[in-house]
Design a protein around this motif. Structure first.
Motif, PDB file in Angstrom:
ATOM      1  N   LEU A 100       0.846  -1.191   0.000  1.00 38.66           N
ATOM      2  CA  LEU A 100       0.000   0.000   0.000  1.00 38.66           C
ATOM      3  C   LEU A 100       0.876   1.234   0.000  1.00 38.66           C
ATOM      4  N   ILE A 101       0.549   2.176  -0.885  1.00 40.09           N
ATOM      5  CA  ILE A 101       1.230   3.475  -0.912  1.00 40.09           C
ATOM      6  C   ILE A 101       0.186   4.554  -0.678  1.00 40.09           C
ATOM      7  N   THR A 102       0.405   5.391   0.295  1.00 40.67           N
ATOM      8  CA  THR A 102      -0.486   6.538   0.544  1.00 40.67           C
ATOM      9  C   THR A 102       0.284   7.815   0.232  1.00 40.67           C
ATOM     10  N   VAL A 103      -0.380   8.721  -0.458  1.00 41.44           N
ATOM     11  CA  VAL A 103       0.217  10.002  -0.840  1.00 41.44           C
ATOM     12  C   VAL A 103      -0.672  11.102  -0.286  1.00 41.44           C
ATOM     13  N   ARG A 104      -0.098  11.985   0.499  1.00 39.66           N
ATOM     14  CA  ARG A 104      -0.884  13.049   1.115  1.00 39.66           C
ATOM     15  C   ARG A 104      -0.027  14.292   1.315  1.00 39.66           C
ATOM     16  N   TYR A 105      -0.736  15.404   1.521  1.00 38.33           N
ATOM     17  CA  TYR A 105      -0.064  16.689   1.705  1.00 38.33           C
ATOM     18  C   TYR A 105      -0.543  17.393   2.977  1.00 38.33           C
ATOM     19  N   HIS A 106      -1.189  16.664   3.862  1.00 37.21           N
ATOM     20  CA  HIS A 106      -1.574  17.204   5.168  1.00 37.21           C
ATOM     21  C   HIS A 106      -1.576  16.062   6.169  1.00 37.21           C
ATOM     22  N   GLU A 107      -1.962  16.318   7.424  1.00 38.60           N
ATOM     23  CA  GLU A 107      -1.808  15.349   8.505  1.00 38.60           C
ATOM     24  C   GLU A 107      -3.153  14.991   9.134  1.00 38.60           C
ATOM     25  N   PRO A 108      -3.952  14.133   8.506  1.00 43.12           N
ATOM     26  CA  PRO A 108      -5.166  13.648   9.185  1.00 43.12           C
ATOM     27  C   PRO A 108      -4.814  12.894  10.459  1.00 43.12           C
ATOM     28  N   ARG A 109      -5.666  12.983  11.460  1.00 42.22           N
ATOM     29  CA  ARG A 109      -5.374  12.377  12.753  1.00 42.22           C
ATOM     30  C   ARG A 109      -5.176  10.864  12.648  1.00 42.22           C
ATOM     31  N   ALA A 110      -5.941  10.207  11.777  1.00 47.92           N
ATOM     32  CA  ALA A 110      -5.839   8.750  11.675  1.00 47.92           C
ATOM     33  C   ALA A 110      -4.440   8.301  11.270  1.00 47.92           C
ATOM     34  N   PHE A 111      -3.742   9.104  10.470  1.00 49.75           N
ATOM     35  CA  PHE A 111      -2.391   8.733  10.046  1.00 49.75           C
ATOM     36  C   PHE A 111      -1.385   8.900  11.174  1.00 49.75           C
ATOM     37  N   GLN A 112      -1.767   9.614  12.222  1.00 54.11           N
ATOM     38  CA  GLN A 112      -0.898   9.764  13.384  1.00 54.11           C
ATOM     39  C   GLN A 112      -1.147   8.666  14.413  1.00 54.11           C
ATOM     40  N   THR A 113      -2.420   8.291  14.592  1.00 51.72           N
ATOM     41  CA  THR A 113      -2.761   7.313  15.626  1.00 51.72           C
ATOM     42  C   THR A 113      -2.702   5.871  15.130  1.00 51.72           C
ATOM     43  N   PHE A 114      -2.971   5.649  13.844  1.00 46.05           N
ATOM     44  CA  PHE A 114      -3.049   4.277  13.330  1.00 46.05           C
ATOM     45  C   PHE A 114      -1.710   3.533  13.412  1.00 46.05           C
ATOM     46  N   PRO A 115      -0.577   4.114  12.988  1.00 45.27           N
ATOM     47  CA  PRO A 115       0.678   3.350  13.074  1.00 45.27           C
ATOM     48  C   PRO A 115       1.009   2.907  14.495  1.00 45.27           C
ATOM     49  N   ALA A 116       0.763   3.776  15.471  1.00 40.42           N
ATOM     50  CA  ALA A 116       1.069   3.401  16.852  1.00 40.42           C
ATOM     51  C   ALA A 116       0.170   2.257  17.317  1.00 40.42           C
ATOM     52  N   ARG A 117      -1.104   2.325  16.963  1.00 36.15           N
ATOM     53  CA  ARG A 117      -2.032   1.261  17.372  1.00 36.15           C
ATOM     54  C   ARG A 117      -1.730  -0.039  16.636  1.00 36.15           C
ATOM     55  N   ALA A 118      -1.435   0.073  15.337  1.00 38.87           N
ATOM     56  CA  ALA A 118      -1.135  -1.129  14.554  1.00 38.87           C
ATOM     57  C   ALA A 118       0.167  -1.777  14.996  1.00 38.87           C
ATOM     58  N   GLY A 119       1.045  -1.021  15.670  1.00 42.47           N
ATOM     59  CA  GLY A 119       2.279  -1.597  16.177  1.00 42.47           C
ATOM     60  C   GLY A 119       2.091  -2.366  17.468  1.00 42.47           C
ATOM     61  N   LYS A 120       0.912  -2.180  18.130  1.00 36.46           N
ATOM     62  CA  LYS A 120       0.648  -2.859  19.392  1.00 36.46           C
ATOM     63  C   LYS A 120      -0.410  -3.945  19.267  1.00 36.46           C
ATOM     64  N   VAL A 121      -1.349  -3.744  18.352  1.00 41.48           N
ATOM     65  CA  VAL A 121      -2.478  -4.662  18.224  1.00 41.48           C
ATOM     66  C   VAL A 121      -2.478  -5.262  16.828  1.00 41.48           C
ATOM     67  N   ARG A 122      -2.814  -6.500  16.735  1.00 41.82           N
ATOM     68  CA  ARG A 122      -2.910  -7.156  15.433  1.00 41.82           C
ATOM     69  C   ARG A 122      -4.191  -6.709  14.733  1.00 41.82           C
ATOM     70  N   LEU A 123      -4.030  -6.023  13.629  1.00 46.67           N
ATOM     71  CA  LEU A 123      -5.164  -5.507  12.869  1.00 46.67           C
ATOM     72  C   LEU A 123      -5.250  -6.128  11.485  1.00 46.67           C
ATOM     73  N   GLY A 124      -4.556  -7.214  11.294  1.00 49.98           N
ATOM     74  CA  GLY A 124      -4.585  -7.857   9.988  1.00 49.98           C
ATOM     75  C   GLY A 124      -3.759  -7.140   8.948  1.00 49.98           C
ATOM     76  N   CYS A 125      -2.602  -6.626   9.343  1.00 54.50           N
ATOM     77  CA  CYS A 125      -1.752  -5.842   8.447  1.00 54.50           C
ATOM     78  C   CYS A 125      -0.657  -6.691   7.803  1.00 54.50           C
ATOM     79  N   GLU A 126      -0.994  -7.932   7.453  1.00 56.28           N
ATOM     80  CA  GLU A 126       0.004  -8.800   6.842  1.00 56.28           C
ATOM     81  C   GLU A 126       0.340  -8.389   5.417  1.00 56.28           C
ATOM     82  N   SER A 127      -0.564  -7.650   4.765  1.00 58.41           N
ATOM     83  CA  SER A 127      -0.350  -7.217   3.379  1.00 58.41           C
ATOM     84  C   SER A 127      -0.829  -5.788   3.219  1.00 58.41           C
TER      85      SER A 127
END
Length: 323
Positions: A100-127
């Motif tokens: 997955l490639i995401t391209v953005r020019y601003h900082e939505p809150r989800a892009f700040q909180t999601f990586p931290a949560r996905a690093g602690k909880v299994r969210l099915g991010c195998e691909s």
């Protein structure tokens, strides 16, 4: 800026070198890329990275399409949405193989909180597909939080509009603030509606992509659930918009009622003082013969008559409930 994340037992972990090891990276987050970074990505991925001008195109064919084996999806997302004027800008999601490639020019809150949560909880991010689904679910959750806050604020405005203090409605001077607050909430809900429309189209397109990619049944079910969640939020934002319109009409009606009450006071005062004015006008005439002029009690009689002629209309209006 380019950020890379790799999968470790279903959890996301940032990599030190953004593109190395390239095969292990499942999510590449591109933030306000420079020309050199765009060229680097295009050379490594073999796709054209969407530019800001391309992302801002409003045609569906420019926001949702497949090219060279990659699926391109663009949605409008809010950033800095803690206030009533969020920053609205497009974000592109590109599914290229298992990445997955995401391209953005601003900082939505989800892009700040999601990586931290996905690093602690299994969210099915195998691909990359799993990362996209989990990220979209986080974005929808964030939009739901924004709408919940807006709904609470609108309920507070509603209570302020219809609140009565000491048996009397809220004073007119407060309604200017009410109108300003309603205008801000109207702008906020309008922006969130625009975002939900683009996400709804994205979810529909993603469902077709999942079928073409022969994704798992669980993944297709998650896409359907995501679509239903977006539809429910769209219905809710429609309800909030209708409530804002109702409160706007009600506020304008309250202002009209207050203005009419003020005009009524002046009208009643004019009617009450009309009879005393008539009495004073009669005894102010300069006729030579007026019996009361030589009467010792003429002056008190005229004063009493004026007072009585003012009290009687006042009592009549009071009895009829006009005051």
């Amino acid at each position: 800026m380019i950020r890379g994340y790799m999968n470790e037992a279903g959890r996301l972990h940032p990599v030190d070198d953004t593109l190395e090891p390239f095969e292990a990276v499942v999510w590449i987050d591109v933030v306000d890329p420079s020309a050199e970074e765009e060229k680097l990505l295009e050379d490594r991925l073999g796709i054209d990275v969407p530019t800001m001008e391309e992302m801002e195109e409003i045609e569906i064919s420019s926001r949702l399409y497949s090219h060279d084996g990659a699926s391109f999806m663009t949605a409008i997302l809010p950033a800095r949405a803690d206030g009533d004027y969020p920053e609205m800008a497009p974000v592109s999601f590109v599914l290229a193989g298992d990445r997955l490639i995401t391209v953005r020019y601003h900082e939505p809150r989800a892009f700040q909180t999601f990586p931290a949560r996905a690093g602690k909880v299994r969210l099915g991010c195998e691909s990359g597909e799993g990362v996209l689904m989990a990220l979209l679910e986080a974005i929808v959750d964030r939009l739901a939080d924004i709408l919940e806050r807006a709904g609470r604020d609108i309920d507070g405005i509603s209570r302020g509009v219809f609140k009565r203090t000491g048996g009397k409605p809220t004073k007119t001077r407060d309604f200017q603030t009410v109108l300003e607050n309603l205008g801000r909430k109207g702008d906020l809900t309008s922006n969130i509606r625009d975002s939900l429309v683009t996400l709804e189209r994205l979810a529909g397109f993603l469902g077709q992509v999942a079928i073409q990619r022969k994704s798992s049944k669980d993944m297709r079910d998650r896409v359907k659930t995501l679509y239903r969640d977006i539809r429910s939020l769209a219905d809710h934002v429609g309800f909030l918009s209708q409530k804002i319109t109702f409160l706007l009409d009600a506020t304008l009606g309250m202002i009209s009622i207050e203005q009419n009450a003020i005009i009524k006071i002046f009208s009643v005062a004019a009617v009450v003082f009309l009879p005393p004015t008539l009495v004073a006008s009669i005894y102010g005439m300069n006729f030579h013969f007026m019996p009361e002029l030589s009467w010792p009690f003429g002056y008190p009689f005229a004063i009493g008559l004026m007072i009585l002629s003012a009290i009687l209309p006042f009592l009549y209006f009071k009895r009829r409930g006009w005051l």
